[in-house]
Design a protein around this motif. Structure first.
Motif, PDB file in Angstrom:
ATOM      1  N   ILE A   1      33.654  31.851   5.448  1.00 12.66           N
ATOM      2  CA  ILE A   1      34.050  30.811   6.393  1.00 12.66           C
ATOM      3  C   ILE A   1      33.132  29.618   6.141  1.00 12.66           C
ATOM      4  CG2 ILE A   1      34.308  30.119   8.810  1.00 12.66           C
ATOM      5  CD1 ILE A   1      34.460  33.171   9.459  1.00 12.66           C
ATOM      6  N   PHE A   2      33.699  28.549   5.609  1.00 10.58           N
ATOM      7  CA  PHE A   2      32.935  27.334   5.367  1.00 10.58           C
ATOM      8  C   PHE A   2      33.186  26.352   6.496  1.00 10.58           C
ATOM      9  CE2 PHE A   2      32.993  29.204   1.192  1.00 10.58           C
ATOM     10  CZ  PHE A   2      31.724  28.940   0.715  1.00 10.58           C
ATOM     11  N   GLY A   3      32.125  25.697   6.951  1.00 11.69           N
ATOM     12  CA  GLY A   3      32.224  24.740   8.042  1.00 11.69           C
ATOM     13  C   GLY A   3      31.527  23.440   7.707  1.00 11.69           C
ATOM     14  N   TYR A   4      31.938  22.397   8.401  1.00 16.33           N
ATOM     15  CA  TYR A   4      31.418  21.052   8.185  1.00 16.33           C
ATOM     16  C   TYR A   4      30.887  20.514   9.500  1.00 16.33           C
ATOM     17  CZ  TYR A   4      33.772  21.839   3.869  1.00 16.33           C
ATOM     18  OH  TYR A   4      34.144  22.405   2.676  1.00 16.33           O
ATOM     19  N   CYS A   5      29.594  20.259   9.536  1.00 14.63           N
ATOM     20  CA  CYS A   5      28.924  19.810  10.746  1.00 14.63           C
ATOM     21  C   CYS A   5      29.439  18.431  11.155  1.00 14.63           C
ATOM     22  CB  CYS A   5      27.414  19.762  10.493  1.00 14.63           C
ATOM     23  SG  CYS A   5      26.465  19.397  11.972  1.00 14.63           S
ATOM     24  N   LEU A   6      29.689  18.239  12.455  1.00 19.40           N
ATOM     25  CA  LEU A   6      30.161  16.944  12.938  1.00 19.40           C
ATOM     26  C   LEU A   6      29.089  15.876  12.828  1.00 19.40           C
ATOM     27  CD1 LEU A   6      32.378  17.724  16.052  1.00 19.40           C
ATOM     28  CD2 LEU A   6      32.975  17.715  13.638  1.00 19.40           C
ATOM     29  N   ASP A   7      27.830  16.291  12.826  1.00 16.96           N
ATOM     30  CA  ASP A   7      26.735  15.359  12.568  1.00 16.96           C
ATOM     31  C   ASP A   7      26.632  15.262  11.050  1.00 16.96           C
ATOM     32  OD1 ASP A   7      24.388  14.016  12.113  1.00 16.96           O
ATOM     33  OD2 ASP A   7      23.127  15.371  13.275  1.00 16.96           O
ATOM     34  N   VAL A   8      27.254  14.251  10.485  1.00 15.45           N
ATOM     35  CA  VAL A   8      27.389  14.169   9.026  1.00 15.45           C
ATOM     36  C   VAL A   8      26.057  14.084   8.290  1.00 15.45           C
ATOM     37  CG1 VAL A   8      29.732  13.264   9.072  1.00 15.45           C
ATOM     38  CG2 VAL A   8      27.797  11.683   9.101  1.00 15.45           C
ATOM     39  N   THR A   9      24.971  13.859   9.002  1.00 16.11           N
ATOM     40  CA  THR A   9      23.655  13.858   8.355  1.00 16.11           C
ATOM     41  C   THR A   9      23.138  15.274   8.188  1.00 16.11           C
ATOM     42  OG1 THR A   9      22.454  13.646  10.448  1.00 16.11           O
ATOM     43  CG2 THR A   9      23.086  11.598   9.332  1.00 16.11           C
ATOM     44  N   SER A  10      23.837  16.230   8.783  1.00 14.36           N
ATOM     45  CA  SER A  10      23.411  17.632   8.723  1.00 14.36           C
ATOM     46  C   SER A  10      24.217  18.392   7.676  1.00 14.36           C
ATOM     47  CB  SER A  10      23.571  18.283  10.096  1.00 14.36           C
ATOM     48  OG  SER A  10      22.694  17.703  11.019  1.00 14.36           O
ATOM     49  N   ASN A  11      24.268  19.694   7.848  1.00 12.86           N
ATOM     50  CA  ASN A  11      24.881  20.618   6.902  1.00 12.86           C
ATOM     51  C   ASN A  11      26.378  20.392   6.702  1.00 12.86           C
ATOM     52  OD1 ASN A  11      22.404  21.948   6.714  1.00 12.86           O
ATOM     53  ND2 ASN A  11      22.867  23.168   8.524  1.00 12.86           N
ATOM     54  N   GLN A  12      26.769  20.234   5.449  1.00 16.59           N
ATOM     55  CA  GLN A  12      28.172  20.100   5.099  1.00 16.59           C
ATOM     56  C   GLN A  12      28.548  21.228   4.136  1.00 16.59           C
ATOM     57  OE1 GLN A  12      30.125  17.745   6.670  1.00 16.59           O
ATOM     58  NE2 GLN A  12      28.205  17.494   7.776  1.00 16.59           N
ATOM     59  N   GLY A  13      29.683  21.847   4.376  1.00 16.90           N
ATOM     60  CA  GLY A  13      30.110  22.947   3.518  1.00 16.90           C
ATOM     61  C   GLY A  13      29.229  24.173   3.644  1.00 16.90           C
ATOM     62  N   VAL A  14      28.814  24.475   4.873  1.00 14.73           N
ATOM     63  CA  VAL A  14      27.921  25.612   5.140  1.00 14.73           C
ATOM     64  C   VAL A  14      28.731  26.901   5.188  1.00 14.73           C
ATOM     65  CG1 VAL A  14      26.372  26.641   6.851  1.00 14.73           C
ATOM     66  CG2 VAL A  14      26.339  24.183   6.447  1.00 14.73           C
ATOM     67  N   ARG A  15      28.207  27.925   4.597  1.00 12.16           N
ATOM     68  CA  ARG A  15      28.815  29.253   4.628  1.00 12.16           C
ATOM     69  C   ARG A  15      28.476  29.875   5.981  1.00 12.16           C
ATOM     70  NH1 ARG A  15      29.787  33.471   0.473  1.00 12.16           N
ATOM     71  NH2 ARG A  15      30.957  34.964   1.734  1.00 12.16           N
ATOM     72  N   LEU A  16      29.260  29.554   7.010  1.00 18.38           N
ATOM     73  CA  LEU A  16      28.967  29.934   8.390  1.00 18.38           C
ATOM     74  C   LEU A  16      28.925  31.443   8.610  1.00 18.38           C
ATOM     75  CD1 LEU A  16      31.036  27.312  10.423  1.00 18.38           C
ATOM     76  CD2 LEU A  16      28.571  27.354  10.033  1.00 18.38           C
ATOM     77  N   ASP A  17      29.768  32.184   7.902  1.00 16.68           N
ATOM     78  CA  ASP A  17      29.807  33.631   8.140  1.00 16.68           C
ATOM     79  C   ASP A  17      28.455  34.288   7.859  1.00 16.68           C
ATOM     80  OD1 ASP A  17      30.715  35.009   5.077  1.00 16.68           O
ATOM     81  OD2 ASP A  17      30.909  32.865   5.452  1.00 16.68           O
ATOM     82  N   TYR A  18      27.603  33.681   7.045  1.00 15.05           N
ATOM     83  CA  TYR A  18      26.266  34.216   6.803  1.00 15.05           C
ATOM     84  C   TYR A  18      25.342  34.027   8.002  1.00 15.05           C
ATOM     85  CZ  TYR A  18      26.993  34.837   1.745  1.00 15.05           C
ATOM     86  OH  TYR A  18      27.416  35.245   0.508  1.00 15.05           O
ATOM     87  N   TYR A  19      25.603  33.010   8.809  1.00 20.37           N
ATOM     88  CA  TYR A  19      24.698  32.649   9.905  1.00 20.37           C
ATOM     89  C   TYR A  19      25.178  33.096  11.284  1.00 20.37           C
ATOM     90  CZ  TYR A  19      22.566  29.617   6.435  1.00 20.37           C
ATOM     91  OH  TYR A  19      21.955  29.139   5.315  1.00 20.37           O
ATOM     92  N   MET A  20      26.452  33.418  11.415  1.00 15.76           N
ATOM     93  CA  MET A  20      27.035  33.685  12.732  1.00 15.76           C
ATOM     94  C   MET A  20      26.750  35.097  13.236  1.00 15.76           C
ATOM     95  SD  MET A  20      30.747  31.855  12.222  1.00 15.76           S
ATOM     96  CE  MET A  20      31.339  32.365  13.830  1.00 15.76           C
TER      97      MET A  20
END
Length: 179
Positions: A62-81
């Motif tokens: 599950i890849f996600g894109y942070c709404l705060d564009v200065t932060s994490n983009q294309g993060v592999r969320l399933d590793y962190y959730m």
């Protein structure tokens, strides 16, 4: 909605209508991070077109894109959730599907009004979104400023994550019209 409901909706969609996609925002709780982050830094946009939601997929991500564009983009969320792999990981506070937000069906009938301060207001249904407009590679880009909706006859300010969601839907609509 909670994350398990979102996951179920995305999985049913991919099983029954694999060509269709939905977009969601997942908001993580503040206590899941060592540093205190504002709402946009804890909110990620995901698509139903992630491997985790496809039936019989060889991988799971599950890849996600942070709404705060200065932060994490294309993060592999399933590793962190916490709800996926890391029981001590980021906990979901809330999530919602953008295409199911109020007044999205009214977007094709929007009214656009330029403001004296250089921003643009989009009105559709009982919703008003104020943005800064720009163009990037012949695509309209909307930078969220604020948003309001009427509730019980009074205008209520929208949280900025919802304004971002409406901007995503408005960009899709406007860029589709442009070719």
């Amino acid at each position: 909605m909670n994350y398990s409901e979102l996951k179920q909706i995305f999985r049913e969609l991919k099983a029954t209508s694999p060509r269709d996609d939905l977009t969601a925002h997942i908001i993580f709780t503040e206590d899941g991070f060592a540093t205190k982050y504002p709402l946009l830094s804890r909110t990620y946009r995901i698509s139903s077109d992630n491997k985790a939601f496809w039936p019989n997929m060889g991988g799971y991500s599950i890849f996600g894109y942070c709404l705060d564009v200065t932060s994490n983009q294309g993060v592999r969320l399933d590793y962190y959730m916490a709800e996926e792999r890391d029981i001590n990981g980021w906990k979901v506070e809330d999530c919602y599907i953008l295409e199911q937000m109020r007044d999205t069906a009214a977007i094709p009938n929007l009214t656009r009004m330029e403001q004296d301060d250089g921003t643009v207001c989009y009105f559709f249904g009982d919703t008003c979104i104020r943005v800064r407009e720009s163009e990037d590679n012949e695509k309209i880009r909307l930078e969220p400023v604020s948003g309001d909706q009427t509730a019980c006859g009074e205008w209520v300010e929208l949280p900025i994550d919802r304004v971002h969601g409406y901007c995503t839907l408005l960009e899709r609509h406007l860029n589709k019209l442009g070719g």
